[in-house]
Every structure is written in C-alpha cells, then in structure tokens.
Scaffold this motif. Structure first.
Motif, PDB file in Angstrom:
ATOM      1  N   HIS A   1       0.913  -1.145   0.045  1.00 28.88           N
ATOM      2  CA  HIS A   1       0.072   0.041  -0.452  1.00 28.88           C
ATOM      3  C   HIS A   1       0.436   0.914  -0.369  1.00 28.88           C
ATOM      4  O   HIS A   1      -0.058   2.523  -0.319  1.00 28.88           O
ATOM      5  CB  HIS A   1      -0.692   0.240   1.381  1.00 28.88           C
ATOM      6  CG  HIS A   1      -2.213  -1.394   0.962  1.00 28.88           C
ATOM      7  ND1 HIS A   1      -3.076  -1.490  -0.154  1.00 28.88           N
ATOM      8  CD2 HIS A   1      -2.488  -2.039   2.084  1.00 28.88           C
ATOM      9  CE1 HIS A   1      -3.666  -2.340   0.021  1.00 28.88           C
ATOM     10  NE2 HIS A   1      -3.055  -3.036   1.500  1.00 28.88           N
TER      11      HIS A   1
ATOM     12  N   SER B   1       3.234   3.204  -5.431  1.00 32.97           N
ATOM     13  CA  SER B   1       2.088   3.816  -6.605  1.00 32.97           C
ATOM     14  C   SER B   1       2.361   3.193  -7.822  1.00 32.97           C
ATOM     15  O   SER B   1       3.464   2.728  -7.901  1.00 32.97           O
ATOM     16  CB  SER B   1       1.870   5.056  -6.673  1.00 32.97           C
ATOM     17  OG  SER B   1       3.109   5.367  -7.064  1.00 32.97           O
TER      18      SER B   1
ATOM     19  N   GLU C   1       2.938   4.913 -10.470  1.00 26.44           N
ATOM     20  CA  GLU C   1       4.028   6.100 -10.943  1.00 26.44           C
ATOM     21  C   GLU C   1       5.120   5.604 -10.244  1.00 26.44           C
ATOM     22  O   GLU C   1       6.268   5.560 -10.236  1.00 26.44           O
ATOM     23  CB  GLU C   1       3.895   7.466  -9.883  1.00 26.44           C
ATOM     24  CG  GLU C   1       2.303   7.658 -10.740  1.00 26.44           C
ATOM     25  CD  GLU C   1       0.876   6.794 -10.881  1.00 26.44           C
ATOM     26  OE1 GLU C   1       1.301   6.274  -9.605  1.00 26.44           O
ATOM     27  OE2 GLU C   1       0.097   6.995 -11.386  1.00 26.44           O
TER      28      GLU C   1
ATOM     29  N   LYS D   1      -2.446  -2.796 -10.177  1.00 30.95           N
ATOM     30  CA  LYS D   1      -0.774  -3.127  -8.820  1.00 30.95           C
ATOM     31  C   LYS D   1      -1.896  -5.191  -8.383  1.00 30.95           C
ATOM     32  O   LYS D   1      -1.047  -5.591  -8.074  1.00 30.95           O
ATOM     33  CB  LYS D   1      -0.843  -2.307  -7.972  1.00 30.95           C
ATOM     34  CG  LYS D   1      -0.110  -2.077  -7.257  1.00 30.95           C
ATOM     35  CD  LYS D   1       0.052  -0.753  -6.250  1.00 30.95           C
ATOM     36  CE  LYS D   1      -0.773  -0.936  -5.062  1.00 30.95           C
ATOM     37  NZ  LYS D   1       0.039   0.051  -4.038  1.00 30.95           N
TER      38      LYS D   1
END
Length: 197
Positions: free
Chosen positions: A33, A36, A38, A58
């Motif tokens: 978590h 990201s 990105e 993800k």
C-alpha cells in the motif's frame, strides 16, 4: 533461430520481468500500500500509466509476482524429484533449489510473507495450492529417507526448514552467497535430522 516476430514477444517478456523485479523491491521496502503504479513505473523508467500495457493494475502485478515464484519453485522441485538418482541426492538438490531462491530473491520472500493477504482470492488459492504441492514434493523425498517418520512430522519439518532458509531477508549482505549457501545447506540438513529423530 530467432525471427523478427519473436523479438517483440521476448522484449515484452523481459519488460514484464523487469517490472516484477522492481515492484518486488519496492513492495519489500515500503509495503504494497506504500507503493503506487507511478513509483513502479519510475523504477523501470516508464510512466505509471504505461505499466497498464503489461498489467491490469497493482493487484494483478502482485498476483503474478507470487504466482510466478510459486510456480517456478514447484516446477523446479518436480524436475529435481523426477531426475535425481536417489532420495539423498534429491534432498540435496531440493535444498539447492530453495537456497538459491532464498539467497537470490530475499525481496520476494518479504513480499510473500507480508502481502499474500492483498492478493485477490482466486489467485491466492492458486498460490496456496502450488505451495502445498511444492511441500509435498519434499515430503515424498523425506518419506523415502525416513519411512518410519509420520507424514505430518515430515511436513512440519519441511515448513521449519523453509523458515530457516527463508530468513535471508534478515541476513542479506552479511555474508557473500558463496559462504551463505553451504552454511544454509548444512544447517537445513541438521534441522531435518533433528526433526525426524
């Protein structure tokens, strides 16, 4: 012979492997978590949205990462068990498979331990099934070496040995691999002997 049509497929496969490796390092360091799309893209030099050409998201990336390693370990064990001369040599070869994985991929061990609960349920069931099959390959070999030992005890011994070998995330960098591998092998052999005594 390599053809022009092979190259994009190989390139795509290599890119997926590169993404999975980078994601494993990031997930191990910061948690699923805490990373990201990105972040993963930046680690492999592409924009985050470009990763969607390789993975749906993800969750899919994490699922494939853990399915892939579980499948590779299981396949390696089957190859070893079907191709070795006798149970003693087979056990040594199985230990080598697990030790190579443990010393080469400590980030994957961390991700599996911490993040399996974040894998969607269908993939998690597949991962667990592959892992059970992997364990049973070990139990089969140990049963040949120790026929007097109950299967439940051999299974417990196998899990205990995995715990020992998969401690590498805590010791990574302490010793070079050429020193770590024989030490882990000797310790695992001693642990098995103690468990089945």
């Amino acid at each position: 012979m390599t053809t022009a049509s092979d190259t994009p497929t190989r390139s795509r496969r290599n890119r997926r492997a590169e993404i999975l490796e980078a994601a494993a390092r990031l997930f191990a360091a910061r948690g699923f978590h805490g990373v990201s799309i990105e972040d993963i893209g930046a680690a492999v030099g592409v924009s985050g949205p470009a990763l969607y050409r390789h993975f749906d998201g993800k969750d899919a990336l994490l699922s494939e990462m853990l399915l892939d390693v579980s499948s590779r370990l299981r396949e390696s064990a089957v190859t070893v068990v079907t191709g070795s001369a006798g149970p003693d040599e087979t056990l040594d070869a199985l230990l080598d498979v697990q030790i190579t994985f443990a010393t080469d991929h400590p980030a994957l061990i961390t991700v599996h331990d911490r993040e399996l609960g974040n894998v969607p349920e269908p993939a998690r069931r597949q991962i667990r099934r592959l892992q059970r099959l992997y364990v049973e390959e070990w139990v089969t070999v140990l049963a040949e070496l120790h026929p007097e030992c109950p299967a439940a005890r051999l299974r417990a011994a196998t899990h205990a040995v995995f715990g020992l070998l998969n401690s590498t995330p805590h010791s990574a960098g302490e010793l070079p691999a050429q020193d770590m591998r024989p030490m882990l092998h000797a310790m695992a052999r001693a642990a098995i002997a103690a468990c089945v005594r």
